[in-house]
Design a protein around this motif. Structure first.
Motif, PDB file in Angstrom:
ATOM      1  N   ALA A  39      -3.286   2.233  -1.452  1.00 20.09           N
ATOM      2  CA  ALA A  39      -2.672   3.476  -1.340  1.00 20.09           C
ATOM      3  C   ALA A  39      -3.321   4.106   0.092  1.00 20.09           C
ATOM      4  N   ASP A  40      -2.377   4.622   0.997  1.00 17.52           N
ATOM      5  CA  ASP A  40      -2.464   5.339   2.258  1.00 17.52           C
ATOM      6  C   ASP A  40      -2.915   6.728   1.905  1.00 17.52           C
ATOM      7  N   VAL A  41      -3.994   7.173   2.516  1.00 17.60           N
ATOM      8  CA  VAL A  41      -4.388   8.426   2.490  1.00 17.60           C
ATOM      9  C   VAL A  41      -4.577   8.629   4.007  1.00 17.60           C
ATOM     10  N   VAL A  42      -4.164  10.052   4.112  1.00 17.43           N
ATOM     11  CA  VAL A  42      -4.332  10.744   5.666  1.00 17.43           C
ATOM     12  C   VAL A  42      -5.147  11.879   6.029  1.00 17.43           C
ATOM     13  N   SER A  43      -5.822  12.341   4.601  1.00 17.84           N
ATOM     14  CA  SER A  43      -6.893  13.510   4.613  1.00 17.84           C
ATOM     15  C   SER A  43      -7.790  13.503   3.666  1.00 17.84           C
ATOM     16  N   PRO A  44      -8.854  14.407   3.645  1.00 14.97           N
ATOM     17  CA  PRO A  44      -9.880  14.710   2.714  1.00 14.97           C
ATOM     18  C   PRO A  44      -9.088  14.915   1.412  1.00 14.97           C
ATOM     19  N   GLY A  45      -8.136  15.604   1.411  1.00 13.86           N
ATOM     20  CA  GLY A  45      -7.352  16.047   0.426  1.00 13.86           C
ATOM     21  C   GLY A  45      -6.748  14.959  -0.382  1.00 13.86           C
ATOM     22  N   GLU A  46      -5.933  14.225   0.269  1.00 18.03           N
ATOM     23  CA  GLU A  46      -5.294  12.925  -0.495  1.00 18.03           C
ATOM     24  C   GLU A  46      -6.594  12.089  -0.733  1.00 18.03           C
ATOM     25  N   ILE A  47      -7.591  11.787  -0.307  1.00 15.78           N
ATOM     26  CA  ILE A  47      -8.779  11.006  -0.733  1.00 15.78           C
ATOM     27  C   ILE A  47      -9.341  11.645  -1.883  1.00 15.78           C
ATOM     28  N   PHE A  48      -9.511  12.938  -2.224  1.00 19.88           N
ATOM     29  CA  PHE A  48     -10.081  13.605  -2.980  1.00 19.88           C
ATOM     30  C   PHE A  48      -9.143  13.445  -4.421  1.00 19.88           C
ATOM     31  N   THR A  49      -7.946  13.751  -4.219  1.00 23.57           N
ATOM     32  CA  THR A  49      -6.895  13.580  -5.230  1.00 23.57           C
ATOM     33  C   THR A  49      -6.855  12.107  -5.823  1.00 23.57           C
ATOM     34  N   PHE A  71      -0.240  13.502  -5.822  1.00 28.65           N
ATOM     35  CA  PHE A  71      -0.710  14.110  -6.797  1.00 28.65           C
ATOM     36  C   PHE A  71      -1.381  13.131  -7.673  1.00 28.65           C
ATOM     37  N   ALA A  72      -2.095  13.664  -8.573  1.00 33.06           N
ATOM     38  CA  ALA A  72      -3.131  12.724  -9.502  1.00 33.06           C
ATOM     39  C   ALA A  72      -2.382  11.642 -10.107  1.00 33.06           C
ATOM     40  N   GLY A  73      -1.370  12.151 -11.020  1.00 34.99           N
ATOM     41  CA  GLY A  73      -0.461  11.344 -11.707  1.00 34.99           C
ATOM     42  C   GLY A  73       0.117  10.201 -10.904  1.00 34.99           C
ATOM     43  N   ILE A  74       0.416  10.175  -9.730  1.00 34.41           N
ATOM     44  CA  ILE A  74       1.195   9.172  -8.864  1.00 34.41           C
ATOM     45  C   ILE A  74       0.034   8.147  -8.521  1.00 34.41           C
ATOM     46  N   PHE A  94      -8.406   6.477  -8.673  1.00 36.87           N
ATOM     47  CA  PHE A  94      -7.664   5.272  -8.119  1.00 36.87           C
ATOM     48  C   PHE A  94      -9.036   4.375  -7.442  1.00 36.87           C
ATOM     49  N   PRO A  95      -8.857   3.107  -7.473  1.00 36.73           N
ATOM     50  CA  PRO A  95      -9.848   2.173  -7.022  1.00 36.73           C
ATOM     51  C   PRO A  95      -9.829   2.218  -5.465  1.00 36.73           C
ATOM     52  N   MET A  96     -11.025   2.887  -4.951  1.00 38.06           N
ATOM     53  CA  MET A  96     -11.047   3.396  -3.654  1.00 38.06           C
ATOM     54  C   MET A  96     -11.021   2.236  -2.607  1.00 38.06           C
ATOM     55  N   GLU A  97     -11.577   1.185  -2.985  1.00 40.96           N
ATOM     56  CA  GLU A  97     -11.657   0.057  -2.058  1.00 40.96           C
ATOM     57  C   GLU A  97     -10.356  -0.498  -1.676  1.00 40.96           C
ATOM     58  N   ARG A  98      -9.058  -0.117  -2.458  1.00 39.05           N
ATOM     59  CA  ARG A  98      -7.910  -0.386  -2.008  1.00 39.05           C
ATOM     60  C   ARG A  98      -7.191   0.705  -1.314  1.00 39.05           C
ATOM     61  N   VAL A 110       0.909  -1.118   0.126  1.00 36.35           N
ATOM     62  CA  VAL A 110      -0.054   0.033   0.067  1.00 36.35           C
ATOM     63  C   VAL A 110       0.925   1.432   0.047  1.00 36.35           C
ATOM     64  N   TYR A 111       0.769   2.155  -1.047  1.00 29.09           N
ATOM     65  CA  TYR A 111       1.865   3.200  -1.241  1.00 29.09           C
ATOM     66  C   TYR A 111       1.139   4.331  -0.329  1.00 29.09           C
ATOM     67  N   ALA A 112       2.180   4.805   0.721  1.00 28.95           N
ATOM     68  CA  ALA A 112       1.826   5.795   1.749  1.00 28.95           C
ATOM     69  C   ALA A 112       2.025   6.972   0.910  1.00 28.95           C
ATOM     70  N   SER A 113       0.801   7.572   0.549  1.00 29.00           N
ATOM     71  CA  SER A 113       0.826   8.716  -0.621  1.00 29.00           C
ATOM     72  C   SER A 113       1.304  10.086   0.250  1.00 29.00           C
ATOM     73  N   LYS A 114       1.258  10.307   1.420  1.00 27.07           N
ATOM     74  CA  LYS A 114       1.857  11.385   2.053  1.00 27.07           C
ATOM     75  C   LYS A 114       3.083  11.601   1.548  1.00 27.07           C
ATOM     76  N   ALA A 115       3.979  10.726   1.118  1.00 25.80           N
ATOM     77  CA  ALA A 115       5.295  10.618   0.653  1.00 25.80           C
ATOM     78  C   ALA A 115       5.516  11.586  -0.510  1.00 25.80           C
ATOM     79  N   CYS A 116       4.428  11.368  -1.705  1.00 27.80           N
ATOM     80  CA  CYS A 116       4.344  12.341  -2.668  1.00 27.80           C
ATOM     81  C   CYS A 116       2.894  12.056  -3.187  1.00 27.80           C
TER      82      CYS A 116
END
Ligand SMILES: *Cc1c(COP(=O)(O)O)cnc(C)c1O
Length: 431
Positions: free
Chosen positions: A83-93, A69-72, A99-103, A61-67
Protein backbone atom coordinates in the motif's frame (compact mmCIF):
# COMPACT_ATOMS: atom_id res chain seq x y z
CA UNK A 1 -22.77 -2.07 -20.23
CA UNK A 2 -19.68 -0.18 -19.14
CA UNK A 3 -18.58 -3.03 -16.82
CA UNK A 4 -19.69 -6.58 -16.10
CA UNK A 5 -20.89 -5.62 -12.59
CA UNK A 6 -23.49 -3.27 -14.10
CA UNK A 7 -26.83 -4.63 -15.36
CA UNK A 8 -30.36 -3.40 -16.08
CA UNK A 9 -33.27 -5.66 -15.14
CA UNK A 10 -36.95 -4.71 -15.41
CA UNK A 11 -35.92 -1.11 -15.99
CA UNK A 12 -33.81 -0.96 -12.81
CA UNK A 13 -30.09 -0.62 -12.40
CA UNK A 14 -28.27 -3.51 -10.71
CA UNK A 15 -24.75 -3.26 -9.34
CA UNK A 16 -22.71 -6.30 -8.30
CA UNK A 17 -25.94 -8.32 -8.56
CA UNK A 18 -27.96 -6.06 -6.22
CA UNK A 19 -30.91 -3.81 -6.97
CA UNK A 20 -29.60 -0.27 -6.51
CA UNK A 21 -33.06 1.22 -5.96
CA UNK A 22 -33.63 -1.09 -2.98
CA UNK A 23 -30.20 -0.24 -1.58
CA UNK A 24 -30.95 3.48 -1.87
CA UNK A 25 -34.19 2.94 0.07
CA UNK A 26 -32.48 0.83 2.72
CA UNK A 27 -29.39 2.97 3.39
CA UNK A 28 -30.53 6.40 2.21
CA UNK A 29 -28.70 8.65 -0.23
CA UNK A 30 -26.18 9.87 -1.13
CA UNK A 31 -24.63 6.44 -0.91
CA UNK A 32 -21.34 4.97 -2.06
CA UNK A 33 -21.52 1.31 -3.08
CA UNK A 34 -18.42 -0.84 -3.57
CA UNK A 35 -18.16 -4.26 -5.19
CA UNK A 36 -15.70 -6.37 -3.21
CA UNK A 37 -15.28 -9.06 -5.85
CA UNK A 38 -14.40 -6.41 -8.44
CA UNK A 39 -11.70 -4.97 -6.18
CA UNK A 40 -10.29 -8.48 -5.71
CA UNK A 41 -10.41 -9.23 -9.45
CA UNK A 42 -8.53 -6.02 -10.18
CA UNK A 43 -5.88 -6.89 -7.57
CA UNK A 44 -5.50 -10.38 -9.02
CA UNK A 45 -5.07 -9.06 -12.55
CA UNK A 46 -1.95 -7.20 -11.38
CA UNK A 47 -0.74 -10.04 -9.23
CA UNK A 48 -1.11 -12.71 -11.91
CA UNK A 49 0.57 -10.60 -14.58
CA UNK A 50 3.49 -9.64 -12.33
CA UNK A 51 3.99 -13.14 -10.93
CA UNK A 52 3.97 -14.72 -14.37
CA UNK A 53 6.35 -12.29 -16.07
CA UNK A 54 8.34 -10.07 -13.75
CA UNK A 55 11.41 -10.85 -11.69
CA UNK A 56 10.51 -12.89 -8.53
CA UNK A 57 9.52 -10.72 -5.59
CA UNK A 58 7.71 -8.21 -7.82
CA UNK A 59 4.34 -7.01 -6.60
CA UNK A 60 1.73 -4.27 -6.96
CA UNK A 61 1.29 -1.55 -4.36
CA UNK A 62 -2.20 -0.08 -4.02
CA UNK A 63 -2.10 3.73 -4.04
CA UNK A 64 -4.54 4.11 -1.20
CA UNK A 65 -5.16 7.81 -1.76
CA UNK A 66 -7.61 6.58 -4.45
CA UNK A 67 -9.89 5.29 -1.70
CA UNK A 68 -8.76 5.00 1.89
CA UNK A 69 -10.72 3.40 4.73
CA UNK A 70 -9.96 0.53 7.09
CA UNK A 71 -11.88 -2.12 5.13
CA UNK A 72 -10.01 -1.54 1.90
CA UNK A 73 -6.60 -2.10 3.53
CA UNK A 74 -7.86 -5.50 4.75
CA UNK A 75 -8.93 -6.53 1.24
CA UNK A 76 -5.66 -5.28 -0.27
CA UNK A 77 -3.62 -7.16 2.36
CA UNK A 78 -5.53 -10.38 1.69
CA UNK A 79 -4.80 -10.02 -2.01
CA UNK A 80 -1.07 -9.69 -1.32
CA UNK A 81 -0.60 -6.11 -2.48
CA UNK A 82 1.46 -3.44 -0.75
CA UNK A 83 0.00 0.00 0.00
CA UNK A 84 1.12 3.51 -0.85
CA UNK A 85 0.41 5.91 1.99
CA UNK A 86 0.83 9.67 1.78
CA UNK A 87 0.01 11.00 5.25
CA UNK A 88 -0.12 10.06 8.92
CA UNK A 89 -3.89 9.68 8.40
CA UNK A 90 -3.47 6.98 5.80
CA UNK A 91 -0.69 5.33 7.81
CA UNK A 92 -2.87 5.31 10.93
CA UNK A 93 -5.84 3.86 9.04
CA UNK A 94 -3.75 1.11 7.44
CA UNK A 95 -2.11 0.17 10.73
CA UNK A 96 -5.43 0.09 12.58
CA UNK A 97 -6.79 -2.20 9.88
CA UNK A 98 -3.92 -4.62 10.56
CA UNK A 99 -2.13 -3.94 7.28
CA UNK A 100 1.39 -5.48 7.16
CA UNK A 101 3.29 -2.20 7.43
CA UNK A 102 6.52 -3.64 6.03
CA UNK A 103 4.68 -3.48 2.68
CA UNK A 104 3.71 0.19 3.12
CA UNK A 105 5.41 2.84 0.95
CA UNK A 106 5.38 6.38 2.31
CA UNK A 107 5.02 8.84 -0.57
CA UNK A 108 4.81 12.60 -0.78
CA UNK A 109 6.84 15.71 -1.51
CA UNK A 110 6.74 17.22 1.98
CA UNK A 111 6.98 14.84 4.91
CA UNK A 112 7.42 16.79 8.12
CA UNK A 113 9.77 15.63 10.88
CA UNK A 114 6.64 14.63 12.79
CA UNK A 115 5.34 12.59 9.83
CA UNK A 116 8.71 10.86 9.47
CA UNK A 117 8.93 9.95 13.16
CA UNK A 118 5.34 8.69 13.17
CA UNK A 119 5.87 6.58 10.05
CA UNK A 120 9.04 4.99 11.47
CA UNK A 121 7.24 4.24 14.74
CA UNK A 122 4.43 2.60 12.77
CA UNK A 123 6.95 0.35 11.02
CA UNK A 124 6.45 1.70 7.49
CA UNK A 125 8.62 -0.51 5.28
CA UNK A 126 9.74 1.98 2.66
CA UNK A 127 10.06 5.71 2.39
CA UNK A 128 9.90 7.04 -1.14
CA UNK A 129 12.24 10.01 -0.72
CA UNK A 130 11.33 13.04 -2.76
CA UNK A 131 13.98 15.68 -2.05
CA UNK A 132 17.36 16.48 -0.46
CA UNK A 133 15.89 17.84 2.77
CA UNK A 134 13.91 14.66 3.28
CA UNK A 135 17.01 12.50 2.83
CA UNK A 136 18.78 14.52 5.54
CA UNK A 137 15.80 14.54 7.90
CA UNK A 138 15.02 10.85 7.46
CA UNK A 139 18.63 9.82 8.08
CA UNK A 140 18.75 11.97 11.22
CA UNK A 141 15.45 10.75 12.67
CA UNK A 142 16.12 7.09 11.77
CA UNK A 143 19.50 7.48 13.50
CA UNK A 144 17.85 8.86 16.65
CA UNK A 145 15.54 5.88 16.70
CA UNK A 146 18.28 3.35 15.94
CA UNK A 147 16.54 2.23 12.73
CA UNK A 148 18.04 1.39 9.35
CA UNK A 149 15.30 2.70 7.05
CA UNK A 150 14.74 1.26 3.57
CA UNK A 151 14.18 3.89 0.92
CA UNK A 152 13.43 4.36 -2.76
CA UNK A 153 14.43 7.62 -4.41
CA UNK A 154 11.72 9.35 -6.41
CA UNK A 155 13.08 10.65 -9.68
CA UNK A 156 11.46 12.29 -12.68
CA UNK A 157 12.26 10.47 -15.90
CA UNK A 158 11.14 13.44 -18.01
CA UNK A 159 8.20 11.71 -19.61
CA UNK A 160 4.97 13.44 -20.53
CA UNK A 161 2.23 10.80 -20.60
CA UNK A 162 0.04 12.95 -22.87
CA UNK A 163 -2.60 13.45 -20.23
CA UNK A 164 -4.04 16.47 -18.49
CA UNK A 165 -1.49 18.75 -16.83
CA UNK A 166 -3.10 18.35 -13.41
CA UNK A 167 -2.44 14.63 -13.41
CA UNK A 168 0.94 14.49 -15.10
CA UNK A 169 3.84 14.21 -12.71
CA UNK A 170 6.73 12.59 -14.53
CA UNK A 171 7.94 15.66 -16.37
CA UNK A 172 11.24 17.31 -15.47
CA UNK A 173 9.53 20.38 -14.01
CA UNK A 174 7.16 18.43 -11.75
CA UNK A 175 6.86 19.34 -8.06
CA UNK A 176 7.47 15.65 -7.32
CA UNK A 177 10.81 13.89 -7.32
CA UNK A 178 14.26 14.87 -8.51
CA UNK A 179 15.13 15.25 -12.18
CA UNK A 180 17.50 12.79 -13.83
CA UNK A 181 18.10 15.11 -16.77
CA UNK A 182 19.59 17.96 -14.69
CA UNK A 183 22.03 15.69 -12.85
CA UNK A 184 20.29 16.41 -9.56
CA UNK A 185 19.04 12.84 -9.15
CA UNK A 186 22.62 11.59 -9.23
CA UNK A 187 23.53 14.23 -6.63
CA UNK A 188 20.72 12.89 -4.43
CA UNK A 189 22.21 9.39 -4.78
CA UNK A 190 25.60 10.79 -3.72
CA UNK A 191 23.93 12.24 -0.61
CA UNK A 192 22.18 8.93 0.18
CA UNK A 193 25.48 7.09 -0.15
CA UNK A 194 26.92 9.22 2.67
CA UNK A 195 24.12 8.33 5.07
CA UNK A 196 24.47 5.64 7.72
CA UNK A 197 20.83 5.06 8.54
CA UNK A 198 19.34 4.66 5.07
CA UNK A 199 19.23 1.45 3.05
CA UNK A 200 19.05 2.42 -0.61
CA UNK A 201 16.79 -0.17 -2.25
CA UNK A 202 15.81 1.39 -5.54
CA UNK A 203 14.25 4.16 -7.56
CA UNK A 204 10.69 5.24 -8.11
CA UNK A 205 8.80 7.30 -10.65
CA UNK A 206 5.17 8.09 -11.31
CA UNK A 207 4.60 9.56 -14.74
CA UNK A 208 0.96 10.50 -14.35
CA UNK A 209 -2.59 9.29 -14.29
CA UNK A 210 -5.19 8.05 -16.78
CA UNK A 211 -2.51 6.54 -19.01
CA UNK A 212 -3.94 4.73 -22.04
CA UNK A 213 -0.83 4.81 -24.20
CA UNK A 214 0.83 1.39 -23.85
CA UNK A 215 4.20 2.93 -24.66
CA UNK A 216 4.43 5.18 -21.60
CA UNK A 217 5.67 2.60 -19.10
CA UNK A 218 8.15 1.16 -21.62
CA UNK A 219 9.67 4.59 -22.15
CA UNK A 220 9.74 5.23 -18.41
CA UNK A 221 11.39 1.84 -17.81
CA UNK A 222 14.13 2.67 -20.35
CA UNK A 223 15.02 5.93 -18.65
CA UNK A 224 14.85 4.39 -15.18
CA UNK A 225 17.01 1.39 -16.10
CA UNK A 226 19.50 3.76 -17.67
CA UNK A 227 19.68 5.52 -14.32
CA UNK A 228 20.10 2.22 -12.41
CA UNK A 229 23.03 1.47 -14.72
CA UNK A 230 24.49 4.93 -14.13
CA UNK A 231 24.28 4.49 -10.35
CA UNK A 232 26.07 1.17 -10.76
CA UNK A 233 28.79 2.76 -12.87
CA UNK A 234 29.36 5.80 -10.68
CA UNK A 235 28.94 4.25 -7.23
CA UNK A 236 29.43 0.53 -7.91
CA UNK A 237 26.05 -0.04 -6.26
CA UNK A 238 23.34 -2.31 -7.70
CA UNK A 239 19.77 -1.16 -7.01
CA UNK A 240 17.35 -4.03 -6.39
CA UNK A 241 13.95 -2.41 -6.88
CA UNK A 242 12.36 -0.50 -9.73
CA UNK A 243 9.04 1.16 -8.94
CA UNK A 244 7.26 2.48 -12.03
CA UNK A 245 4.37 4.08 -10.15
CA UNK A 246 0.71 3.98 -11.05
CA UNK A 247 -1.48 5.57 -13.58
CA UNK A 248 -3.26 3.05 -15.84
CA UNK A 249 -6.46 4.62 -17.16
CA UNK A 250 -9.94 3.23 -16.65
CA UNK A 251 -13.08 3.60 -18.68
CA UNK A 252 -15.61 6.17 -17.46
CA UNK A 253 -17.80 6.27 -20.55
CA UNK A 254 -18.63 4.02 -23.45
CA UNK A 255 -16.69 5.59 -26.33
CA UNK A 256 -13.50 6.05 -24.30
CA UNK A 257 -10.27 4.26 -25.17
CA UNK A 258 -9.06 1.25 -23.23
CA UNK A 259 -5.78 -0.31 -22.22
CA UNK A 260 -5.29 -4.02 -21.60
CA UNK A 261 -3.53 -3.71 -18.24
CA UNK A 262 -2.31 -7.33 -17.80
CA UNK A 263 -1.01 -7.37 -21.38
CA UNK A 264 0.80 -4.08 -20.81
CA UNK A 265 2.32 -5.31 -17.54
CA UNK A 266 3.63 -8.44 -19.27
CA UNK A 267 5.10 -6.25 -22.00
CA UNK A 268 6.75 -3.95 -19.44
CA UNK A 269 8.16 -6.89 -17.46
CA UNK A 270 9.61 -8.51 -20.59
CA UNK A 271 11.06 -5.16 -21.62
CA UNK A 272 12.69 -4.63 -18.21
CA UNK A 273 14.23 -8.11 -18.35
CA UNK A 274 15.60 -7.59 -21.87
CA UNK A 275 16.95 -4.09 -21.22
CA UNK A 276 18.59 -5.17 -17.96
CA UNK A 277 20.36 -7.94 -19.82
CA UNK A 278 21.53 -5.46 -22.47
CA UNK A 279 22.92 -3.31 -19.67
CA UNK A 280 24.67 -6.31 -18.13
CA UNK A 281 22.86 -6.23 -14.82
CA UNK A 282 20.23 -8.35 -13.04
CA UNK A 283 16.60 -7.34 -13.67
CA UNK A 284 15.29 -5.39 -10.68
CA UNK A 285 12.25 -6.47 -8.72
CA UNK A 286 9.28 -4.49 -10.06
CA UNK A 287 6.67 -2.44 -8.24
CA UNK A 288 3.58 -0.95 -9.85
CA UNK A 289 1.30 1.39 -7.91
CA UNK A 290 -2.25 1.23 -9.21
CA UNK A 291 -4.84 3.34 -7.46
CA UNK A 292 -7.67 4.14 -9.84
CA UNK A 293 -7.55 0.84 -11.72
CA UNK A 294 -8.02 -1.14 -8.47
CA UNK A 295 -11.13 0.66 -7.21
CA UNK A 296 -12.71 2.95 -9.84
CA UNK A 297 -14.98 0.39 -11.50
CA UNK A 298 -15.72 -1.19 -8.11
CA UNK A 299 -17.70 1.86 -7.01
CA UNK A 300 -20.88 3.72 -7.89
CA UNK A 301 -22.73 6.55 -6.14
CA UNK A 302 -26.50 6.80 -5.66
CA UNK A 303 -28.44 10.03 -5.21
CA UNK A 304 -32.08 11.09 -4.91
CA UNK A 305 -33.48 13.74 -7.21
CA UNK A 306 -34.91 16.80 -5.44
CA UNK A 307 -35.80 19.11 -8.30
CA UNK A 308 -35.86 19.31 -12.06
CA UNK A 309 -35.50 22.84 -13.37
CA UNK A 310 -36.30 23.53 -17.02
CA UNK A 311 -35.14 27.01 -18.01
CA UNK A 312 -37.16 27.41 -21.18
CA UNK A 313 -34.97 28.11 -24.18
CA UNK A 314 -31.77 27.61 -22.16
CA UNK A 315 -31.00 24.46 -20.27
CA UNK A 316 -32.22 21.92 -17.75
CA UNK A 317 -30.94 20.99 -14.33
CA UNK A 318 -31.49 17.83 -12.30
CA UNK A 319 -30.54 18.52 -8.68
CA UNK A 320 -29.62 15.71 -6.32
CA UNK A 321 -28.87 15.39 -2.61
CA UNK A 322 -25.07 15.18 -2.98
CA UNK A 323 -22.62 16.93 -5.28
CA UNK A 324 -19.06 18.27 -5.27
CA UNK A 325 -18.82 17.33 -1.58
CA UNK A 326 -18.90 13.61 -2.42
CA UNK A 327 -17.56 13.87 -5.99
CA UNK A 328 -15.45 16.94 -6.83
CA UNK A 329 -13.90 15.42 -9.95
CA UNK A 330 -15.94 17.26 -12.57
CA UNK A 331 -15.43 20.54 -10.70
CA UNK A 332 -11.68 19.88 -10.46
CA UNK A 333 -10.80 18.22 -13.76
CA UNK A 334 -13.89 18.26 -15.96
CA UNK A 335 -14.04 14.47 -15.56
CA UNK A 336 -16.65 12.58 -17.56
CA UNK A 337 -18.99 9.97 -16.12
CA UNK A 338 -21.75 7.59 -17.16
CA UNK A 339 -25.04 8.34 -15.39
CA UNK A 340 -28.19 6.21 -15.04
CA UNK A 341 -31.60 6.94 -13.63
CA UNK A 342 -31.59 3.81 -11.51
CA UNK A 343 -35.36 3.33 -11.21
CA UNK A 344 -36.07 4.34 -14.84
CA UNK A 345 -33.00 2.90 -16.51
CA UNK A 346 -34.81 2.22 -19.78
CA UNK A 347 -36.72 5.04 -21.47
CA UNK A 348 -37.61 6.26 -24.94
CA UNK A 349 -38.54 9.89 -24.26
CA UNK A 350 -35.55 11.75 -22.88
CA UNK A 351 -34.37 15.18 -21.82
CA UNK A 352 -30.82 16.47 -21.53
CA UNK A 353 -29.87 18.17 -18.28
CA UNK A 354 -26.89 19.01 -16.12
CA UNK A 355 -26.68 16.77 -13.09
CA UNK A 356 -25.91 19.17 -10.23
CA UNK A 357 -25.43 18.96 -6.49
CA UNK A 358 -26.92 20.79 -3.55
CA UNK A 359 -23.97 23.01 -2.65
CA UNK A 360 -24.10 26.79 -2.71
CA UNK A 361 -21.68 27.00 -5.59
CA UNK A 362 -22.42 27.28 -9.33
CA UNK A 363 -19.47 25.01 -10.08
CA UNK A 364 -21.17 22.21 -8.15
CA UNK A 365 -21.76 20.12 -11.25
CA UNK A 366 -21.45 16.35 -11.15
CA UNK A 367 -21.88 15.94 -14.88
CA UNK A 368 -23.18 18.24 -17.62
CA UNK A 369 -25.32 17.17 -20.56
CA UNK A 370 -26.75 13.94 -19.14
CA UNK A 371 -29.66 12.09 -20.81
CA UNK A 372 -32.50 11.52 -18.37
CA UNK A 373 -36.00 10.11 -18.88
CA UNK A 374 -38.42 12.92 -19.75
CA UNK A 375 -40.51 12.19 -16.66
CA UNK A 376 -37.60 12.36 -14.20
CA UNK A 377 -38.64 14.06 -10.97
CA UNK A 378 -38.38 14.35 -7.23
CA UNK A 379 -37.76 10.98 -5.57
CA UNK A 380 -36.10 9.26 -8.51
CA UNK A 381 -32.76 7.56 -7.93
CA UNK A 382 -29.71 8.60 -9.96
CA UNK A 383 -26.56 6.48 -10.20
CA UNK A 384 -23.15 7.79 -11.24
CA UNK A 385 -20.89 4.93 -12.33
CA UNK A 386 -17.16 4.37 -11.83
CA UNK A 387 -16.87 6.48 -8.68
CA UNK A 388 -14.74 4.07 -6.64
CA UNK A 389 -11.56 6.14 -7.05
CA UNK A 390 -10.95 9.72 -5.90
CA UNK A 391 -14.52 10.27 -4.75
CA UNK A 392 -14.83 9.22 -1.09
CA UNK A 393 -11.15 10.08 -0.58
CA UNK A 394 -11.69 13.58 -1.97
CA UNK A 395 -15.00 14.17 -0.20
CA UNK A 396 -15.39 17.24 1.98
CA UNK A 397 -17.78 18.76 4.48
CA UNK A 398 -18.28 21.94 2.46
CA UNK A 399 -21.59 23.56 3.45
CA UNK A 400 -21.44 21.28 6.53
CA UNK A 401 -22.74 18.38 4.51
CA UNK A 402 -22.03 15.02 6.19
CA UNK A 403 -20.09 12.54 4.09
CA UNK A 404 -22.02 9.52 2.74
CA UNK A 405 -21.47 5.97 3.98
CA UNK A 406 -19.75 3.20 2.03
CA UNK A 407 -21.67 -0.06 1.70
CA UNK A 408 -19.65 -3.01 0.39
CA UNK A 409 -21.51 -5.59 -1.70
CA UNK A 410 -20.12 -9.10 -1.76
CA UNK A 411 -21.70 -12.15 -3.39
CA UNK A 412 -25.27 -10.99 -2.76
CA UNK A 413 -24.52 -9.90 0.83
CA UNK A 414 -23.71 -6.40 2.02
CA UNK A 415 -22.06 -4.60 4.92
CA UNK A 416 -21.53 -1.01 5.99
CA UNK A 417 -17.79 -0.34 5.71
CA UNK A 418 -17.95 3.37 6.58
CA UNK A 419 -20.88 4.82 8.55
CA UNK A 420 -22.77 7.86 7.35
CA UNK A 421 -21.47 10.97 9.10
CA UNK A 422 -23.95 12.52 11.48
CA UNK A 423 -24.62 16.15 12.33
CA UNK A 424 -23.03 15.44 15.73
CA UNK A 425 -19.86 14.25 13.91
CA UNK A 426 -19.71 17.63 12.19
CA UNK A 427 -19.54 19.59 15.44
CA UNK A 428 -17.37 17.06 17.30
CA UNK A 429 -14.26 19.28 17.27
CA UNK A 430 -16.02 22.61 17.71
CA UNK A 431 -15.34 24.16 21.10
C1 LIG B 1 -1.61 8.88 -7.35
C2 LIG B 1 -0.43 8.00 -7.36
C3 LIG B 1 -0.55 6.68 -7.79
C4 LIG B 1 -1.83 6.10 -8.33
O1 LIG B 1 -2.24 6.67 -9.51
P1 LIG B 1 -3.53 6.09 -10.27
O2 LIG B 1 -3.68 6.98 -11.44
O3 LIG B 1 -4.68 6.20 -9.32
O4 LIG B 1 -3.24 4.68 -10.63
C5 LIG B 1 0.57 5.88 -7.73
N1 LIG B 1 1.75 6.35 -7.26
C6 LIG B 1 1.90 7.62 -6.84
C7 LIG B 1 3.20 8.07 -6.33
C8 LIG B 1 0.82 8.49 -6.89
O5 LIG B 1 0.98 9.75 -6.48
Amino acid sequence: MLYDNIAVKDGRLFFAGSDTVKLAEKYGTPLYLMDEQKIRQNCRAYRTALESCACPGSYAVYASKACSFAGIYKIIAEEGLGADVVSPGEIFTAKKAGFPMERAYFQGNNKTDGDIAFAIDCGVGYFVCDNFEEIDALDRIAGEKGVKQKILLRVTPGIDPHTYDEVSTGKVDSKFGIAIETGQALEAVRLIMQKNNLVFEGIHCHVGSMVFDSDVFLRAADVMLGFVAEVKKVFDYQLKTLDLGGGYGVKYYQDQGEIDIPANIRQVAAHVAARSEDLGMPAPSLRLEPGRSIVADAGITLYTVGSVKKITGYKNYVSVDGGMTDNPRYALYGSRYTVYTANKAVFSDGITADLVGRCCESGDIIQPGVKFPADIGRGDTVAVLTTGAYNYSMASNYNRIPRPPIVILNRGGERIAVKRETLEDLVMNDL
